[in-house]
Design a protein around this motif. Structure first.
Motif, PDB file in Angstrom:
ATOM      1  N   TRP A  26       0.826  -1.202   0.000  1.00  0.00           N
ATOM      2  CA  TRP A  26       0.000   0.000   0.000  1.00  0.00           C
ATOM      3  C   TRP A  26       0.864   1.258   0.000  1.00  0.00           C
ATOM      4  CZ3 TRP A  26      -3.419  -1.687   4.760  1.00  0.00           C
ATOM      5  CH2 TRP A  26      -4.048  -2.907   4.452  1.00  0.00           C
ATOM      6  N   ASN A  27       2.067   1.184   0.612  1.00  0.00           N
ATOM      7  CA  ASN A  27       2.941   2.350   0.670  1.00  0.00           C
ATOM      8  C   ASN A  27       3.546   2.707  -0.683  1.00  0.00           C
ATOM      9  OD1 ASN A  27       3.988   1.144   3.823  1.00  0.00           O
ATOM     10  ND2 ASN A  27       2.805   3.001   3.525  1.00  0.00           N
ATOM     11  N   PHE A  28       3.662   1.725  -1.568  1.00  0.00           N
ATOM     12  CA  PHE A  28       4.405   1.931  -2.802  1.00  0.00           C
ATOM     13  C   PHE A  28       3.547   1.896  -4.064  1.00  0.00           C
ATOM     14  CE2 PHE A  28       7.403   0.331   0.352  1.00  0.00           C
ATOM     15  CZ  PHE A  28       8.389   1.312   0.271  1.00  0.00           C
ATOM     16  N   CYS A  29       2.274   1.539  -3.937  1.00  0.00           N
ATOM     17  CA  CYS A  29       1.381   1.589  -5.094  1.00  0.00           C
ATOM     18  C   CYS A  29       1.088   3.045  -5.459  1.00  0.00           C
ATOM     19  CB  CYS A  29       0.064   0.880  -4.782  1.00  0.00           C
ATOM     20  SG  CYS A  29       0.177  -0.917  -4.756  1.00  0.00           S
ATOM     21  N   ASP A  30       0.715   3.268  -6.709  1.00  0.00           N
ATOM     22  CA  ASP A  30       0.281   4.616  -7.069  1.00  0.00           C
ATOM     23  C   ASP A  30      -1.134   4.838  -6.535  1.00  0.00           C
ATOM     24  OD1 ASP A  30      -1.532   3.411  -8.819  1.00  0.00           O
ATOM     25  OD2 ASP A  30      -0.441   3.956 -10.634  1.00  0.00           O
ATOM     26  N   ASP A  31      -1.698   5.986  -6.830  1.00  0.00           N
ATOM     27  CA  ASP A  31      -2.981   6.350  -6.224  1.00  0.00           C
ATOM     28  C   ASP A  31      -4.168   5.577  -6.788  1.00  0.00           C
ATOM     29  OD1 ASP A  31      -1.698   8.092  -4.578  1.00  0.00           O
ATOM     30  OD2 ASP A  31      -2.133   9.886  -5.777  1.00  0.00           O
ATOM     31  N   ALA A  32      -3.908   4.694  -7.745  1.00  0.00           N
ATOM     32  CA  ALA A  32      -4.955   3.798  -8.237  1.00  0.00           C
ATOM     33  C   ALA A  32      -4.771   2.385  -7.694  1.00  0.00           C
ATOM     34  CB  ALA A  32      -4.958   3.773  -9.761  1.00  0.00           C
ATOM     35  N   GLY A  33      -3.755   2.203  -6.825  1.00  0.00           N
ATOM     36  CA  GLY A  33      -3.516   0.870  -6.256  1.00  0.00           C
ATOM     37  C   GLY A  33      -2.713  -0.035  -7.154  1.00  0.00           C
ATOM     38  N   ASN A  34      -1.941   0.528  -8.084  1.00  0.00           N
ATOM     39  CA  ASN A  34      -1.185  -0.271  -9.039  1.00  0.00           C
ATOM     40  C   ASN A  34       0.322  -0.194  -8.767  1.00  0.00           C
ATOM     41  OD1 ASN A  34      -3.632  -0.783 -10.380  1.00  0.00           O
ATOM     42  ND2 ASN A  34      -3.424   1.121 -11.555  1.00  0.00           N
ATOM     43  N   HIS A  35       1.030  -1.246  -9.171  1.00  0.00           N
ATOM     44  CA  HIS A  35       2.476  -1.329  -8.936  1.00  0.00           C
ATOM     45  C   HIS A  35       3.059  -2.282  -9.981  1.00  0.00           C
ATOM     46  CE1 HIS A  35       6.326  -2.110  -6.907  1.00  0.00           C
ATOM     47  NE2 HIS A  35       6.061  -1.100  -6.101  1.00  0.00           N
ATOM     48  N   VAL A  36       4.308  -2.091 -10.313  1.00  0.00           N
ATOM     49  CA  VAL A  36       4.935  -3.044 -11.218  1.00  0.00           C
ATOM     50  C   VAL A  36       5.012  -4.409 -10.530  1.00  0.00           C
ATOM     51  CG1 VAL A  36       6.273  -1.350 -12.500  1.00  0.00           C
ATOM     52  CG2 VAL A  36       7.234  -2.358 -10.427  1.00  0.00           C
ATOM     53  N   ALA A  37       4.765  -5.461 -11.281  1.00  0.00           N
ATOM     54  CA  ALA A  37       4.804  -6.820 -10.719  1.00  0.00           C
ATOM     55  C   ALA A  37       6.222  -7.356 -10.810  1.00  0.00           C
ATOM     56  CB  ALA A  37       3.826  -7.725 -11.450  1.00  0.00           C
ATOM     57  N   TYR A  80       2.021  -5.874 -14.244  1.00  0.00           N
ATOM     58  CA  TYR A  80       1.702  -5.016 -13.109  1.00  0.00           C
ATOM     59  C   TYR A  80       0.815  -5.809 -12.147  1.00  0.00           C
ATOM     60  CZ  TYR A  80       3.233  -1.254 -16.220  1.00  0.00           C
ATOM     61  OH  TYR A  80       3.963  -0.472 -17.059  1.00  0.00           O
ATOM     62  N   LEU A  81       0.622  -5.237 -10.957  1.00  0.00           N
ATOM     63  CA  LEU A  81      -0.338  -5.806 -10.017  1.00  0.00           C
ATOM     64  C   LEU A  81      -1.249  -4.693  -9.526  1.00  0.00           C
ATOM     65  CD1 LEU A  81       0.414  -4.973  -6.802  1.00  0.00           C
ATOM     66  CD2 LEU A  81       2.301  -6.538  -7.255  1.00  0.00           C
ATOM     67  N   HIS A  82      -2.425  -5.094  -9.119  1.00  0.00           N
ATOM     68  CA  HIS A  82      -3.423  -4.152  -8.605  1.00  0.00           C
ATOM     69  C   HIS A  82      -3.917  -4.653  -7.253  1.00  0.00           C
ATOM     70  CE1 HIS A  82      -6.724  -1.236  -8.676  1.00  0.00           C
ATOM     71  NE2 HIS A  82      -7.508  -2.216  -8.263  1.00  0.00           N
ATOM     72  N   VAL A  83      -3.893  -3.784  -6.248  1.00  0.00           N
ATOM     73  CA  VAL A  83      -4.415  -4.143  -4.932  1.00  0.00           C
ATOM     74  C   VAL A  83      -5.932  -4.090  -4.983  1.00  0.00           C
ATOM     75  CG1 VAL A  83      -4.552  -3.476  -2.510  1.00  0.00           C
ATOM     76  CG2 VAL A  83      -2.367  -3.339  -3.709  1.00  0.00           C
ATOM     77  N   THR A  84      -6.563  -5.191  -4.655  1.00  0.00           N
ATOM     78  CA  THR A  84      -8.014  -5.261  -4.788  1.00  0.00           C
ATOM     79  C   THR A  84      -8.712  -4.395  -3.747  1.00  0.00           C
ATOM     80  OG1 THR A  84      -8.152  -7.163  -3.335  1.00  0.00           O
ATOM     81  CG2 THR A  84      -7.865  -7.620  -5.679  1.00  0.00           C
ATOM     82  N   GLY A  85      -9.850  -3.854  -4.125  1.00  0.00           N
ATOM     83  CA  GLY A  85     -10.630  -3.041  -3.210  1.00  0.00           C
ATOM     84  C   GLY A  85     -10.047  -1.662  -2.970  1.00  0.00           C
ATOM     85  N   TRP A  86      -9.080  -1.248  -3.788  1.00  0.00           N
ATOM     86  CA  TRP A  86      -8.364   0.007  -3.536  1.00  0.00           C
ATOM     87  C   TRP A  86      -9.296   1.220  -3.565  1.00  0.00           C
ATOM     88  CZ3 TRP A  86      -3.348   0.849  -2.158  1.00  0.00           C
ATOM     89  CH2 TRP A  86      -2.859   2.149  -2.264  1.00  0.00           C
ATOM     90  N   LYS A  87     -10.091   1.356  -4.620  1.00  0.00           N
ATOM     91  CA  LYS A  87     -10.958   2.531  -4.754  1.00  0.00           C
ATOM     92  C   LYS A  87     -11.968   2.620  -3.609  1.00  0.00           C
ATOM     93  CE  LYS A  87     -10.793   2.695  -9.801  1.00  0.00           C
ATOM     94  NZ  LYS A  87     -11.591   2.592 -11.045  1.00  0.00           N
ATOM     95  N   LYS A  88     -12.349   1.479  -3.136  1.00  0.00           N
ATOM     96  CA  LYS A  88     -13.381   1.433  -2.104  1.00  0.00           C
ATOM     97  C   LYS A  88     -12.874   1.971  -0.772  1.00  0.00           C
ATOM     98  CE  LYS A  88     -16.427  -2.014   0.009  1.00  0.00           C
ATOM     99  NZ  LYS A  88     -16.765  -3.444   0.017  1.00  0.00           N
ATOM    100  N   HIS A  89     -11.566   1.838  -0.541  1.00  0.00           N
ATOM    101  CA  HIS A  89     -11.044   2.124   0.786  1.00  0.00           C
ATOM    102  C   HIS A  89     -10.032   3.262   0.849  1.00  0.00           C
ATOM    103  CE1 HIS A  89     -13.074  -1.494   1.963  1.00  0.00           C
ATOM    104  NE2 HIS A  89     -12.393  -2.192   1.083  1.00  0.00           N
ATOM    105  N   GLN A  90      -9.543   3.725  -0.300  1.00  0.00           N
ATOM    106  CA  GLN A  90      -8.574   4.809  -0.300  1.00  0.00           C
ATOM    107  C   GLN A  90      -9.229   6.076  -0.830  1.00  0.00           C
ATOM    108  OE1 GLN A  90      -5.452   4.514   0.916  1.00  0.00           O
ATOM    109  NE2 GLN A  90      -5.928   2.402   1.475  1.00  0.00           N
ATOM    110  N   LYS A  91      -9.234   7.109  -0.019  1.00  0.00           N
ATOM    111  CA  LYS A  91      -9.806   8.385  -0.424  1.00  0.00           C
ATOM    112  C   LYS A  91      -8.654   9.366  -0.616  1.00  0.00           C
ATOM    113  CE  LYS A  91     -14.296   7.729   1.777  1.00  0.00           C
ATOM    114  NZ  LYS A  91     -14.122   6.289   1.865  1.00  0.00           N
TER     115      LYS A  91
END
Length: 279
Positions: A26-37, A80-91
């Motif tokens: 969570w600390n290193f993903c961008d603001d859409a919850g994405n990161h290089v895999a 890439y990877l995407h953290v699930t539920g990101w939009k729902k919980h990150q404002k």
């Protein structure tokens, strides 16, 4: 993060280190919850001073993926990877996006995890070693980061695909087990019903099974060939085939389908067989 995070069913299925890495992402993903895999990049970011290899990180990423806590996707031939539920919980007031957006179309298949970095070969002949064992989301996963209903946001179509894939793997495992170890071919009781506990046993075994498939076939996709080789391995062992009785007080005990799906049992048989081949 709410306290309920720790009792989320998806989180509880993961090992403690995988949970820690998940939080670190969570600390290193961008603001859409994405990161290089990239296992190497994630190791450097989250475990810079720890004796944890990139291979360990990749296994934990696969563990998170198998529990729908992250989803892998591809854009312009890069993973890439995407953290699930990101939009729902990150404002985020003024979001910035470093990586390409996640989408269902870009998502990789459930069993199409990335090969180890720098290794694109399709096989290394170690399938023969396993045969010698006889002589491997956003809306996709819906993890509840804040504890207000884990998994409720999972899209029905993706959830169904995952369920169907696990059932297919379980069917392949059952077929190989019955053909090799169960009566009348062997001594063990047949597996006639794939009920919920047995499907869960198959799902829990997948992290170890995928590691073996990656080593043997250079792909984490779990195939009927793996199960045939694995249960043939068990058939060559007196205890796991049922030829040797249990210890004192357990003389009538025999292994069964669920027992042979335990990760510890799979790892033990694989270690023993592959060690014999190397020797």
């Amino acid at each position: 993060m709410k306290p309920e995070f720790w009792s989320s069913e998806q989180v509880m299925e993961c090992s403690p280190m995988a949970r820690l890495m998940f939080i670190g992402l969570w600390n290193f993903c961008d603001d859409a919850g994405n990161h290089v895999a990239s296992a190497k990049t994630i190791k450097a970011e989250i475990f810079p001073g720890d004796d944890i290899s990139s291979a360990d990180v990749q296994r934990m990423l696969d563990e998170l993926s198998s529990n729908s806590l992250i989803a892998f996707y591809t854009n312009d031939s890069k993973d890439y990877l995407h953290v699930t539920g990101w939009k729902k919980h990150q404002k985020i007031d003024k979001p910035t996006y470093k990586h390409p957006p996640y989408s269902d179309d870009a998502r990789r298949g459930l069993d199409e995890s990335s090969p180890p970095e720098g290794n694109g070969r399709e096989g290394n002949g170690e399938e023969e070693k396993l045969s010698s064992l006889r002589s491997d989301s956003s809306d996709a996963g819906g993890v509840d980061l804040l504890g207000d209903g884990a998994g409720q946001g999972e899209r029905p179509d993706l959830k169904t695909r995952k369920t169907d894939r696990i059932r297919q793997i379980a069917e392949d495992a059952r077929g190989a087990y019955n053909a090799t170890l169960a009566k009348p071919h062997g001594l063990l009781p047949a597996c006639t019903v794939l009920n919920k506990p047995r499907l869960k046993a198959v799902e829990k075994a997948l992290p170890t099974v995928r590691q073996l498939c990656q080593r043997l076939f250079r792909s984490e996709r779990v195939t009927p060939q793996f199960w045939a080789l694995y249960f043939e391995t068990a058939a060559d062992d007196d205890f796991h085939s049922g030829r040797q009785p249990g210890g004192p007080g357990h003389e009538n005990w025999q292994p069964d389908f669920e027992y042979l799906l335990r990760e510890a049992v799979i790892a033990k048989l694989a270690d023993r067989a592959l060690s014999e081949v190397v020797a």
